[in-house]
Design an enzyme around this catalytic site. Sequence first.
Site, mmCIF file in Angstrom:
data_model
loop_
_atom_site.group_PDB
_atom_site.id
_atom_site.type_symbol
_atom_site.label_atom_id
_atom_site.label_comp_id
_atom_site.label_asym_id
_atom_site.label_seq_id
_atom_site.Cartn_x
_atom_site.Cartn_y
_atom_site.Cartn_z
ATOM 1 N N GLU A 169 0.589 -1.381 -0.440
ATOM 2 C CA GLU A 169 -0.064 0.102 -0.163
ATOM 3 C C GLU A 169 0.802 1.351 -0.127
ATOM 4 O OE1 GLU A 169 -2.794 -0.616 3.541
ATOM 5 O OE2 GLU A 169 -3.233 -1.987 2.734
ATOM 6 N N ASN A 211 2.095 -4.859 -2.900
ATOM 7 C CA ASN A 211 0.958 -5.776 -2.746
ATOM 8 C C ASN A 211 0.256 -4.333 -2.154
ATOM 9 O OD1 ASN A 211 -0.744 -7.974 -1.973
ATOM 10 N ND2 ASN A 211 -1.107 -7.165 0.020
ATOM 11 N N HIS A 247 -9.885 -6.723 -1.567
ATOM 12 C CA HIS A 247 -10.694 -6.827 -0.876
ATOM 13 C C HIS A 247 -12.214 -5.772 -1.295
ATOM 14 C CE1 HIS A 247 -8.169 -8.248 2.663
ATOM 15 N NE2 HIS A 247 -7.026 -7.510 2.327
ATOM 16 N N GLU A 276 -5.644 -11.111 -0.658
ATOM 17 C CA GLU A 276 -6.082 -10.854 0.362
ATOM 18 C C GLU A 276 -7.801 -10.466 0.413
ATOM 19 O OE1 GLU A 276 -4.967 -7.392 2.148
ATOM 20 O OE2 GLU A 276 -3.039 -7.922 1.891
ATOM 21 N N ASP A 278 -11.235 -10.754 -0.394
ATOM 22 C CA ASP A 278 -13.438 -11.694 0.743
ATOM 23 C C ASP A 278 -14.010 -10.444 0.333
ATOM 24 O OD1 ASP A 278 -12.412 -8.688 1.560
ATOM 25 O OD2 ASP A 278 -11.891 -9.676 4.171
HETATM 26 O O1 G3I Z 1 -2.757 -0.554 17.173
HETATM 27 C C1 G3I Z 1 -3.832 -0.045 17.962
HETATM 28 C C2 G3I Z 1 -4.235 0.050 19.493
HETATM 29 O O2 G3I Z 1 -3.160 1.264 19.339
HETATM 30 C C3 G3I Z 1 -5.348 0.257 19.765
HETATM 31 O O3 G3I Z 1 -5.480 0.143 21.467
HETATM 32 C C4 G3I Z 1 -6.624 -0.849 19.432
HETATM 33 C C5 G3I Z 1 -7.937 -1.014 20.117
HETATM 34 O O4 G3I Z 1 -8.782 -1.671 19.500
HETATM 35 O O5 G3I Z 1 -6.618 -0.765 17.905
HETATM 36 C C6 G3I Z 1 -5.337 -1.065 17.791
HETATM 37 O O6 G3I Z 1 -5.095 -1.766 16.613
HETATM 38 C C7 G3I Z 1 -5.233 -3.521 16.087
HETATM 39 C C8 G3I Z 1 -4.882 -2.751 14.398
HETATM 40 O O7 G3I Z 1 -5.084 -4.365 14.067
HETATM 41 C C9 G3I Z 1 -3.249 -3.420 15.218
HETATM 42 O O8 G3I Z 1 -3.359 -4.313 16.000
HETATM 43 C C10 G3I Z 1 -7.361 -2.587 14.607
HETATM 44 O O9 G3I Z 1 -7.517 -2.176 15.538
HETATM 45 C C11 G3I Z 1 -7.289 -3.652 14.314
HETATM 46 O O10 G3I Z 1 -8.540 -3.198 13.627
HETATM 47 C C12 G3I Z 1 -6.003 -3.848 13.109
HETATM 48 O O11 G3I Z 1 -6.943 -5.140 12.043
HETATM 49 C C13 G3I Z 1 -5.315 -5.697 11.348
HETATM 50 C C14 G3I Z 1 -5.958 -4.836 10.382
HETATM 51 O O12 G3I Z 1 -5.386 -4.739 8.768
HETATM 52 C C15 G3I Z 1 -5.152 -3.279 10.539
HETATM 53 O O13 G3I Z 1 -4.860 -2.891 8.933
HETATM 54 C C16 G3I Z 1 -6.577 -6.408 10.875
HETATM 55 O O14 G3I Z 1 -6.540 -7.916 12.011
HETATM 56 C C17 G3I Z 1 -5.978 -7.457 9.910
HETATM 57 O O15 G3I Z 1 -6.790 -8.248 8.973
HETATM 58 C C18 G3I Z 1 -6.135 -6.382 8.479
HETATM 59 O O16 G3I Z 1 -5.040 -6.555 6.720
HETATM 60 C C19 G3I Z 1 -5.060 -5.819 6.236
HETATM 61 C C20 G3I Z 1 -3.922 -6.806 5.177
HETATM 62 O O17 G3I Z 1 -1.884 -6.792 6.409
HETATM 63 C C21 G3I Z 1 -3.051 -5.086 4.357
HETATM 64 N N1 G3I Z 1 -4.317 -5.396 3.415
HETATM 65 C C22 G3I Z 1 -5.493 -4.487 4.193
HETATM 66 C C23 G3I Z 1 -5.633 -6.065 5.370
HETATM 67 C C24 G3I Z 1 -7.320 -5.607 6.002
HETATM 68 O O18 G3I Z 1 -7.256 -4.370 6.528
#
Ligand code: G3I
Length: 363
Positions: A169, A211, A247, A276, A278
């Site tokens: 990205e 990607n 996505h 990825e 879905d």
């Molecule tokens: O870092 C914050 C933290 O500070 C906070 O306290 C907490 C509270 O909810 O959230 C934390 O962030 C989380 C983050 O992962 C880091 O752990 C988000 O809520 C959470 O939603 C996030 O999810 C991941 C997301 O990438 C982040 O962009 C998903 O599990 C994961 O499936 C998703 O995967 C991405 C690919 O890597 C790249 N392409 C898009 C795809 C879907 O977004």
Amino acid sequence: MTVTKAYLVAALAAATLIVPATHPAEAHGRQQTLRQAAPHHLRVGTAAAGGGHHLDQPYPDPFTYDQPYRRVLAQEFSSVSPENQMKWEFIHPERNKYNFGPADAIVRFARRNGQVVRGHTLLWHSQNPAWLQEGQFTPAQLRSILRNHIFTVVGHYRGQIQQWDVANEILDENGQYRQENPFIKALGPGIVADAFRWAHQADPHAQLFLNDYGVEWPGAKVDAYEALARQLLADGVPLHGFAAQAHLSMQYGAPDQLQSVLQRFDNLGLQTAITELDVRMTLPAGGVPTQEQLQTQATYYTTVLKACLAVRGCNSFTIWGFTDKYSWVPVFFPTEGAATVMWDDFERKPAYYALRATLAAAR
Ligand code: G3I
């Protein structure tokens, strides 16, 4: 709930006769999985659920603790992508500390089950640790931090990763370099080529990818990626592939131009991949998709798969999780969901059967 879903699946298949509920091989008593149905050149993958949004959910780490989940993961897929476990904030939580345990477990699981691993990811604007995001570093320090990270992580998994999403990205929807990326902001776009060179030195056998999402239709972003790919190749940078995350949301229409996008990168001599996939939808009151929605979803899934199958160098087709139980979608899009190919209890949706039939027909 289960009865309702089973009814929906059966009724949909019977009513439309477009998506067979069972593969012909099953009629002869031989159950096939996605990986068994796939043509030999194509890896069929999934994200392995863990980290990220799962940390906020009332269940333990899915990859580690959900045994039925692990069984389906092993049986159905020939490629695995750590959903969060190789991202900077997870694998490099402190400046001088790496956390390889969870990703190592995925790599071991993959080896035991004859699966390849897609490494995700090395240069991204999101999910970077606080020490990096909030640190005050000079450009020279940032360059050295990225170089050390790539040599350490890619080197740790040397020989065990089929494809790395080196740059994730890095462009916005207008095809401009994302200034939220701390390395691009401080060091300029030239750092992208360096990241590929370092990754190649650390593991000469891994295939190195660009990607991104939002590249499923032609437009400014795809044009910019094609220009970037041409430039990197002209400069002798070890770029091996271009990947569309895919996505999709049903409110934005079918991915019916994806094949032509992938073909443009294939024409450059690059591999291509779906990394990825879905397909989310706006859920009706009650939260259960209609038969029409499930049918449309199945069609979107197969349109993406057929695009990949039609392009010579498309050798990897990965879905971003296989069960709604662990999907990231409802967390990010509260009114949407049901984006994967299986219900919470791993019961298969029409999209699953449609993918399997399409794979089998391509063998
Ligand atoms: O870092 C914050 C933290 O500070 C906070 O306290 C907490 C509270 O909810 O959230 C934390 O962030 C989380 C983050 O992962 C880091 O752990 C988000 O809520 C959470 O939603 C996030 O999810 C991941 C997301 O990438 C982040 O962009 C998903 O599990 C994961 O499936 C998703 O995967 C991405 C690919 O890597 C790249 N392409 C898009 C795809 C879907 O977004």
